[in-house]
Design a protein around this motif. Structure first.
Motif, PDB file in Angstrom:
ATOM      1  N   ASN A   1       0.812  -1.215   0.000  1.00  0.00           N
ATOM      2  CA  ASN A   1       0.000   0.000   0.000  1.00  0.00           C
ATOM      3  C   ASN A   1       0.850   1.271   0.000  1.00  0.00           C
ATOM      4  OD1 ASN A   1       0.603   0.706   2.838  1.00  0.00           O
ATOM      5  ND2 ASN A   1      -0.561  -1.155   3.281  1.00  0.00           N
ATOM      6  N   GLY A   2       2.137   1.124   0.304  1.00  0.00           N
ATOM      7  CA  GLY A   2       3.045   2.248   0.190  1.00  0.00           C
ATOM      8  C   GLY A   2       3.051   3.240   1.328  1.00  0.00           C
ATOM      9  N   LYS A   3       2.290   2.991   2.402  1.00  0.00           N
ATOM     10  CA  LYS A   3       2.248   3.911   3.533  1.00  0.00           C
ATOM     11  C   LYS A   3       3.544   3.813   4.350  1.00  0.00           C
ATOM     12  CE  LYS A   3      -1.942   5.713   3.189  1.00  0.00           C
ATOM     13  NZ  LYS A   3      -2.181   7.173   3.034  1.00  0.00           N
ATOM     14  N   ALA A   4       4.236   4.931   4.472  1.00  0.00           N
ATOM     15  CA  ALA A   4       5.500   4.931   5.213  1.00  0.00           C
ATOM     16  C   ALA A   4       5.276   4.991   6.721  1.00  0.00           C
ATOM     17  CB  ALA A   4       6.367   6.112   4.762  1.00  0.00           C
ATOM     18  N   ILE A   5       4.125   5.520   7.127  1.00  0.00           N
ATOM     19  CA  ILE A   5       3.780   5.621   8.545  1.00  0.00           C
ATOM     20  C   ILE A   5       2.525   4.789   8.792  1.00  0.00           C
ATOM     21  CG2 ILE A   5       3.003   7.192  10.382  1.00  0.00           C
ATOM     22  CD1 ILE A   5       4.626   9.390   9.015  1.00  0.00           C
ATOM     23  N   PRO A   6       2.500   3.961   9.811  1.00  0.00           N
ATOM     24  CA  PRO A   6       1.324   3.125  10.076  1.00  0.00           C
ATOM     25  C   PRO A   6       0.143   3.947  10.588  1.00  0.00           C
ATOM     26  CG  PRO A   6       2.919   2.869  11.840  1.00  0.00           C
ATOM     27  CD  PRO A   6       3.589   3.700  10.787  1.00  0.00           C
ATOM     28  N   MET A   7      -1.046   3.399  10.432  1.00  0.00           N
ATOM     29  CA  MET A   7      -2.277   4.086  10.812  1.00  0.00           C
ATOM     30  C   MET A   7      -2.462   4.129  12.327  1.00  0.00           C
ATOM     31  SD  MET A   7      -6.208   2.914  10.059  1.00  0.00           S
ATOM     32  CE  MET A   7      -6.021   2.949   8.278  1.00  0.00           C
ATOM     33  N   GLN A   8      -2.738   5.319  12.859  1.00  0.00           N
ATOM     34  CA  GLN A   8      -3.092   5.547  14.260  1.00  0.00           C
ATOM     35  C   GLN A   8      -2.147   4.825  15.247  1.00  0.00           C
ATOM     36  OE1 GLN A   8      -5.074   7.657  15.482  1.00  0.00           O
ATOM     37  NE2 GLN A   8      -6.475   8.222  13.829  1.00  0.00           N
ATOM     38  N   PRO A   9      -0.846   5.081  15.180  1.00  0.00           N
ATOM     39  CA  PRO A   9       0.098   4.397  16.070  1.00  0.00           C
ATOM     40  C   PRO A   9      -0.086   4.709  17.552  1.00  0.00           C
ATOM     41  CG  PRO A   9       1.174   6.214  14.923  1.00  0.00           C
ATOM     42  CD  PRO A   9      -0.169   6.044  14.293  1.00  0.00           C
ATOM     43  N   TYR A  10      -0.785   5.802  17.884  1.00  0.00           N
ATOM     44  CA  TYR A  10      -0.979   6.172  19.291  1.00  0.00           C
ATOM     45  C   TYR A  10      -2.366   5.779  19.821  1.00  0.00           C
ATOM     46  CZ  TYR A  10       2.947   9.228  17.978  1.00  0.00           C
ATOM     47  OH  TYR A  10       4.138   9.715  17.502  1.00  0.00           O
ATOM     48  N   TRP A  11      -3.170   5.147  18.985  1.00  0.00           N
ATOM     49  CA  TRP A  11      -4.566   4.868  19.367  1.00  0.00           C
ATOM     50  C   TRP A  11      -4.674   4.008  20.622  1.00  0.00           C
ATOM     51  CZ3 TRP A  11      -8.444   7.534  17.330  1.00  0.00           C
ATOM     52  CH2 TRP A  11      -9.748   7.146  17.627  1.00  0.00           C
ATOM     53  N   GLY A  12      -3.734   3.127  20.821  1.00  0.00           N
ATOM     54  CA  GLY A  12      -3.772   2.244  21.984  1.00  0.00           C
ATOM     55  C   GLY A  12      -3.614   2.961  23.312  1.00  0.00           C
ATOM     56  N   LYS A  13      -3.251   4.228  23.286  1.00  0.00           N
ATOM     57  CA  LYS A  13      -3.118   5.013  24.515  1.00  0.00           C
ATOM     58  C   LYS A  13      -4.438   5.645  24.941  1.00  0.00           C
ATOM     59  CE  LYS A  13       1.742   6.155  23.595  1.00  0.00           C
ATOM     60  NZ  LYS A  13       2.733   7.266  23.418  1.00  0.00           N
ATOM     61  N   ASN A  14      -5.449   5.534  24.089  1.00  0.00           N
ATOM     62  CA  ASN A  14      -6.745   6.139  24.409  1.00  0.00           C
ATOM     63  C   ASN A  14      -7.397   5.471  25.619  1.00  0.00           C
ATOM     64  OD1 ASN A  14      -6.377   7.742  22.186  1.00  0.00           O
ATOM     65  ND2 ASN A  14      -7.968   6.787  20.935  1.00  0.00           N
ATOM     66  N   ARG A  15      -8.263   6.207  26.287  1.00  0.00           N
ATOM     67  CA  ARG A  15      -9.024   5.668  27.416  1.00  0.00           C
ATOM     68  C   ARG A  15     -10.058   4.674  26.899  1.00  0.00           C
ATOM     69  NH1 ARG A  15     -12.204  10.273  29.587  1.00  0.00           N
ATOM     70  NH2 ARG A  15     -13.607   9.706  27.890  1.00  0.00           N
ATOM     71  N   THR A  16     -10.172   3.548  27.567  1.00  0.00           N
ATOM     72  CA  THR A  16     -11.224   2.598  27.232  1.00  0.00           C
ATOM     73  C   THR A  16     -12.525   3.021  27.906  1.00  0.00           C
ATOM     74  OG1 THR A  16     -10.654   1.192  29.121  1.00  0.00           O
ATOM     75  CG2 THR A  16      -9.607   0.669  27.003  1.00  0.00           C
ATOM     76  N   PHE A  17     -13.620   2.513  27.407  1.00  0.00           N
ATOM     77  CA  PHE A  17     -14.918   2.760  28.042  1.00  0.00           C
ATOM     78  C   PHE A  17     -14.995   2.018  29.383  1.00  0.00           C
ATOM     79  CE2 PHE A  17     -15.940   4.287  23.907  1.00  0.00           C
ATOM     80  CZ  PHE A  17     -17.106   5.032  24.002  1.00  0.00           C
ATOM     81  N   VAL A  18     -14.519   0.785  29.389  1.00  0.00           N
ATOM     82  CA  VAL A  18     -14.635  -0.087  30.559  1.00  0.00           C
ATOM     83  C   VAL A  18     -13.290  -0.203  31.265  1.00  0.00           C
ATOM     84  CG1 VAL A  18     -15.282  -2.399  31.374  1.00  0.00           C
ATOM     85  CG2 VAL A  18     -16.486  -1.367  29.435  1.00  0.00           C
ATOM     86  N   GLY A  19     -13.278   0.093  32.562  1.00  0.00           N
ATOM     87  CA  GLY A  19     -12.035   0.083  33.319  1.00  0.00           C
ATOM     88  C   GLY A  19     -11.337  -1.266  33.303  1.00  0.00           C
TER      89      GLY A  19
END
Length: 461
Positions: free
Chosen positions: A217-235
Motif C-alpha cells: 500500500n506504500g504507507k511509510a507511517i502506520p495508521m493511528q500508532p498512538y490509538w492504543g493510549k486512548n481511554r477505554t470505556f470499561v475500566g
C-alpha cells in the motif's frame, strides 16, 4: 367495660397509623419509571418500536462512509459514543435497566429526567442522536449533515402524533443534555477528532527484525500508532495484559515460520467460496462502513429480525458500540507494543519474494487481528441481549456491485450463532493473506474477554 373499650380504640388507632405509614413508604420507594407510579405518566421504552434506533444507527453508518478520515479505529470510537448516547437517552424509561454513569471510565454522572413528568423516550433518543451526528462527525460533508437534520425532522413529526408538543420538547431537551454530557466526556479520551491524525508525521517507525514495514500500500507511517493510549470505556478492559506473539525466526522448523508459511500455502490455492468469504468481511474503509460498522450493522440485523422494541434495541447498540470501541483501542495497544510484521513482509523475505496476498495488507502491524478482536467482542456483547444460539442472515453487502478484480459477487451469508460470524470474520483475514492463525486466535480470545467485561457491567436493576 369503659376502660376496655378505650384500650381497644387506642390500639386500633395505632394500627391504622402503622398501615398509613407503610403505604407512604412503599409509595415513596417506587422508581420514576415504575409503571404503577401515578406521578410518572411516561410510557415505558418497551412500548415503542425500534424505528428511531434503526434509522439513526443506519445514519451513523452512512456518516462513517462519507466523512473523511473515519478509518476503522476512528469509526469504532464514534459508534461507541453514539450507541452510549442512544442508550442513556432512553434508559430512564427502561424499568429493568440502569444507567452506565458511574460505571464507565471517568463518566461519573449524567443528567436525569424530571420526576413525575411525562417523556417520549423515542423523541429523547432522536434528539441525542442528532447531537452526536453533528458533533462526533463534525467534519461530515454538508450534504450528509442535512440528511441527518432531515431524518430528525421526519422522526419528530411522526413522534408528535402520539405526544404533545410540551412532552416532545421536554424529551428532546433531556436527550440533548445527555448527548452533550457524553460528548464532553468523549473529548478527554485521547481520540477526539482522530480523523485529523490517522498518519501522524511525528511517529518514528520501529526498525527491528520482524517489525512492521511498509507493504504494497506504500504507507511509510502506520495508521493511528498512538490509538492504543486512548481511554477505554470499561475500566476492566484497560487493565488487560498484552499477550506476546511467537518468537521471531526464519528457521523453517520454527513455529513462527510455519505461521506465515500456512498463510502463503492457503493463499495460492483459494477456492471461489474462500474468495467470497475473504471479500465479504474485508470492509474496505474507502468503500464500506468499515469493520466496526459491519459489527454495528449485525446488531441492527438482530434488532430487525427479532422485532425488538426500543428498550432492547438501544441496549444492543450500546453494548456493540462499546465493544468495538474498546476492542480497537486494546488491539491497537497490542499491535504497537509488539509491531509484528505482516505476512506480506515475511513471506517475501523468507519464502517467495514475488508473492502478493489476495487482499492488500492494511497499513499497520499484524498482531493481533483487528477483525478477530472486534468481531469477537461484539458477538459476546450481543449474546447478552439475543442469546448464544441466535441465528441470523448477514445481508450487509448484498447491494454492492460485483468485485470484478477478484471475480466475486456479494451474497448474503447465514450463521447459526453470533459467535460463528465472529469466527468467520477472523478466518477471512487468513484467507485474504494478511493475518496468521496466531493473529486471529489471539484476537478472538482477547475480544471474548473484552465482551465479557462489558457484559459484567450492571446493565440491569
Amino acid at each position: 367495660m369503659k376502660n376496655n373499650l378505650l384500650q381497644l380504640f387506642n390500639q386500633g388507632s395505632r394500627n391504622a397509623v402503622i398501615v398509613v405509614l407503610l403505604a407512604f413508604i412503599i409509595y415513596s420507594c417506587r422508581t420514576a419509571n415504575d409503571p404503577t407510579n401515578p406521578t410518572d405518566p411516561s410510557k415505558g421504552a418497551e412500548t415503542y418500536n425500534a424505528e428511531v434506533a434503526l434509522k439513526w444507527s443506519e445514519m451513523s453508518l452512512k456518516l462513517i462512509r462519507q466523512s473523511p478520515g473515519f478509518t476503522p479505529p476512528v469509526a469504532s470510537r464514534a459508534l461507541g459514543y453514539a450507541g452510549l448516547a442512544m442508550y442513556e437517552a432512553v434508559v430512564p424509561g427502561i424499568k429493568t435497566n440502569r444507567s452506565l454513569a458511574g460505571q464507565l471510565n471517568g463518566l461519573k454522572t449524567l443528567p436525569l429526567p424530571e420526576t413525575g413528568k411525562e417523556y417520549n423516550w423515542a423523541a429523547s433518543a432522536n434528539a441525542a442522536q442528532l447531537f452526536m451526528a453533528k458533533n462526533i462527525w463534525s467534519n461530515a460533508p454538508e450534504a450528509v449533515k442535512k440528511t441527518a437534520d432531515s431524518l430528525a425532522t421526519v422522526l419528530r413529526a411522526s413522534l408528535s402524533e402520539s405526544s404533545s408538543q410540551e412532552v416532545i420538547e421536554r424529551s428532546e431537551a433531556f436527550g440533548n443534555e445527555v448527548a452533550k454530557a457524553i460528548f464532553e466526556w468523549s473529548k478527554t479520551d485521547g481520540g477526539h477528532e482522530g480523523f485529523n491524525r490517522n498518519f501522524p508525521a511525528d511517529y518514528k517507525v520501529v526498525i527491528a527484525p520482524g517489525a512492521w514495514q511498509t507493504t504494497e500500500n506504500g504507507k511509510a507511517i502506520p495508521m493511528q500508532p498512538y490509538w492504543g493510549k486512548n481511554r477505554t470505556f470499561v475500566g476492566a478492559n484497560a487493565s488487560m495484559p498484552m499477550p506476546p506473539p511467537l518468537p521471531i525466526s526464519t528457521e523453517v522448523s520454527s513455529p513462527y515460520f510455519q505461521q506465515y508459511y500456512d498463510v502463503y500455502k492457503k493463499n495460492i490455492s483459494l477456492t471461489q467460496v474462500e474468495k467470497e468469504t475473504s471479500v465479504w468481511w474485508a470492509d474496505d474503509p474507502s468503500e464500506t462502513f468499515t469493520p466496526p460498522g459491519h459489527s454495528y450493522n449485525i446488531a441492527r440485523i438482530a434488532i430487525k429480525s427479532s422485532n425488538a422494541t426500543l428498550d432492547k434495541a438501544v441496549e444492543a447498540l450500546a453494548r456493540t458500540g462499546i465493544a468495538v470501541a474498546d476492542a480497537f483501542t486494546l488491539c491497537w495497544k497490542c499491535k504497537f507494543t509488539f509491531n509484528n510484521e505482516r505476512p506480506y513482509t515475511f513471506v517475501r523475505r523468507a519464502i517467495d519474494p514475488k508473492w502478493i496476498p489476495f487482499w492488500p495488507a492494511p497499513p499497520f502491524p499484524g498482531y493481533p487481528s483487528g477483525h478477530a478482536t472486534q468481531s469477537s467482542a461484539s458477538a459476546v456483547a450481543l449474546e447478552a441481549v439475543f442469546g448464544t444460539d441466535f441465528a441470523f442472515v448477514d445481508d450487509s453487502h448484498v447491494n454492492r456491485v460485483r468485485d470484478t478484480k477478484r471475480n466475486v459477487d456479494f451474497k448474503a451469508r447465514s450463521f447459526k450463532t453470533l459467535w460463528a460470524a465472529a469466527e468467520e470474520s477472523a478466518y477471512s483475514r487468513f484467507l485474504g493473506g494478511i493475518h496468521t492463525f496466531q493473529d486471529n486466535d489471539t484476537g478472538l480470545k482477547e475480544g471474548r474477554k473484552i465482551g465479557q467485561n462489558i457484559n459484567a457491567l450492571q446493565w440491569k436493576q
